[in-house]
Design a protein around this motif. Structure first.
Motif, PDB file in Angstrom:
ATOM      1  N   SER A   1      22.743  56.933  46.623  1.00  0.00           N
ATOM      2  CA  SER A   1      21.757  57.727  47.334  1.00  0.00           C
ATOM      3  C   SER A   1      20.377  57.564  46.672  1.00  0.00           C
TER       4      SER A   1
ATOM      5  N   ASP B   1      28.812  58.037  46.371  1.00  0.00           N
ATOM      6  CA  ASP B   1      27.469  57.978  45.786  1.00  0.00           C
ATOM      7  C   ASP B   1      27.488  57.468  44.341  1.00  0.00           C
TER       8      ASP B   1
ATOM      9  N   SER C   1      20.713  54.387  56.075  1.00  0.00           N
ATOM     10  CA  SER C   1      21.768  55.209  55.475  1.00  0.00           C
ATOM     11  C   SER C   1      21.468  56.694  55.588  1.00  0.00           C
TER      12      SER C   1
ATOM     13  N   GLU D   1      26.472  54.111  55.790  1.00  0.00           N
ATOM     14  CA  GLU D   1      25.481  53.046  55.963  1.00  0.00           C
ATOM     15  C   GLU D   1      25.720  52.236  57.214  1.00  0.00           C
TER      16      GLU D   1
ATOM     17  N   VAL E   1      27.599  58.201  51.158  1.00  0.00           N
ATOM     18  CA  VAL E   1      26.515  57.588  51.909  1.00  0.00           C
ATOM     19  C   VAL E   1      27.140  56.818  53.074  1.00  0.00           C
TER      20      VAL E   1
ATOM     21  N   ASP F   1      22.885  60.503  53.722  1.00  0.00           N
ATOM     22  CA  ASP F   1      23.736  61.146  52.714  1.00  0.00           C
ATOM     23  C   ASP F   1      24.522  62.288  53.358  1.00  0.00           C
TER      24      ASP F   1
END
Ligand code: AMP
Ligand code: GLY
Length: 419
Positions: free
Chosen positions: A105, A148, A121, A187, A185, A123
């Motif tokens: 992150s 993360d 991305s 993505e 995360v 979080d």
């Protein structure tokens, strides 16, 4: 002349010890804890490298001038800062800069702030898990979930099925990778071919080391479980001058600029994992150290003195350094224990025929016992050779491997198969 300590015990550390041992600037070399290979390059000292007080005792006892940190864990735990007021010079980033590897992150935010191309991305934590589910529903194609924090290379899941992705997201947030996956995360999936560049920096300027491509999957044809790395080659044939110029302009320069602007102290190696998508490079990940087994091909290709480069990091004179590279291709093939990366047994006797002369033998999980060498890990030995191209280099390594034996020994014969 300097007293140098290398922290770590893998093939990367044997390759580092081999290279540093050749430097006229190094007059005494220590490796902690090292392996049966590093023992031939310097003095092994058994300590826990995450116990900084123990490291300090060792540093004081031998009046170490430079400490080269192989793996990420001591760096992410702040070994650079721990020794900041000490006379020993640590090669690596400060604790905050090591977050480029220690937190996905953090790295993504850094890249957004400095316009460095990477996957989009978001979080996700327990608080906004619903947003995570929505995102998964909206994704087209593969879904990328990343823990993360540090998860020993296991924290990235790439899933096709949305229901499975949601289950995994929940499991991760509930501690599948411990504290490392308290934040996940999500993505965008980047579809392309990967390669890595290694940047030596003093925090202001930089020099690029030889590039590499590693092969992480256990099985041939890139099938099977992820490992720490089953082999690597350097250079990477599809990375031409034009692509490399983009890597410099779009990625390396803004990364160094970002370090300067944020005032992050960084005197070490930035390992940038890249993916080429339609001729454009994107960052997949930052690491704050050299790679393993990439180091086993990068350092053999370096003609210039690595110790000089490390000294320049602390003198702030990296700009004036020259990194000379051998033109030939280097390939390394990793010999692993039967069962790796799942359960395997240690303690198998390793026999290496002394007639091997066309390859470099870098020890990883090996241990010296009274009058024999035994296996002491999943990845056991990296066999590096040179050739006009990667096929010829791999072939040479395979020939040398015929002269190495331990029970259950396995390896991939197809390193570089996709090039
Ligand atoms: P990392 O631990 O970040 O290196 O991720 C491990 C592997 O997952 C990488 O080497 C890639 O093969 C893959 N990977 C990570 N992020 C992505 C992404 N955004 N798109 C596609 N593949 C990815
Ligand atoms: N070979 C990948 C790494 O060292 O992280």
């Amino acid at each position: 002349m300097y007293k140098v300590l290398i922290l770590g015990s893998g093939g990367r550390e044997h390759a580092l010890a081999w290279k540093i041992n050749q430097s006229p600037l190094c007059d005494e070399l220590f490796i902690a804890p090292g392996n049966a290979g590093t023992e031939l390059m310097g003095r092994n000292v058994t300590i826990d490298i995450l116990d900084f007080a123990a490291v300090k005792e060792l540093v004081n006892q031998h009046q170490i001038d430079y400490m080269i940190v192989g793996p990420e864990a001591p760096l992410v735990n702040g070994i650079y800062d721990y020794f900041h007021d000490h006379s020993v010079k640590v090669i690596g980033p400060s604790k905050i800069a090591a977050q480029l590897e220690g937190s996905k992150s953090f790295a993504n935010k850094f890249m957004k702030d400095f316009n460095i191309p990477t996957a989009k991305s978001v979080d996700i934590t327990k608080e906004n898990i619903e947003e995570g589910y929505d995102l998964i529903d909206k994704q087209k194609g593969n879904i990328v979930l990343k823990a993360d924090g540090l998860a020993a290379g296991k924290g990235v899941l790439i899933l096709e099925d949305k229901a499975e992705a949601k289950r995994q997201l929940k499991a991760m947030l509930e501690g599948k990778f411990g504290a490392a996956s308290q934040t996940v995360v999500i993505e965008e999936f980047l579809d392309g071919i990967e390669f890595s560049v290694f940047v030596a920096t003093d925090g202001k300027d930089y020099k690029v080391l030889p590039m590499a491509k590693d092969y992480k999957r256990r099985g041939e044809g890139d099938k099977g479980l992820n490992t720490g790395g089953m082999g690597a080659i350097s250079p990477v044939p599809f990375v031409d001058k034009k692509l490399m110029r983009k890597v410099h302009e779009d990625i390396i320069e803004p990364t160094i600029e970002g370090l300067k602007i944020m005032e992050y102290d960084y005197k070490g190696i930035i390992f940038i994992g890249l993916i080429k998508v339609k001729n454009k490079p994107y960052v997949i990940e930052y690491n704050c150290r050299l790679g393993d087994p990439e180091t086993e091909v990068i350092l053999p290709r370096m003609k210039s003195d690595l110790m000089e480069l490390f000294v320049a990091m602390h003198d702030g004179t990296i700009k004036a350094q020259k990194v000379k590279k051998k033109k030939k291709t280097a390939a390394t093939v990793m010999l692993v224990s039967g069962g790796y990366p799942e359960a395997y047994t240690k303690g198998k006797e390793i026999v290496i025929d002394s007639s091997i002369e066309n390859s470099l033998i870098f020890h990883a999980g090996t241990k010296k016992e009274t009058n024999k060498i035994t296996t002491n890990g999943g990845r056991v030995i990296a066999v590096t050779s040179f050739g006009k191209n990667h096929k010829k280099a791999v072939k040479k390594s395979l020939k040398s491997i015929n002269k190495i034996h331990f029970d259950g020994m396995q390896y991939r014969k197809d390193i570089g198969f996709d090039l």
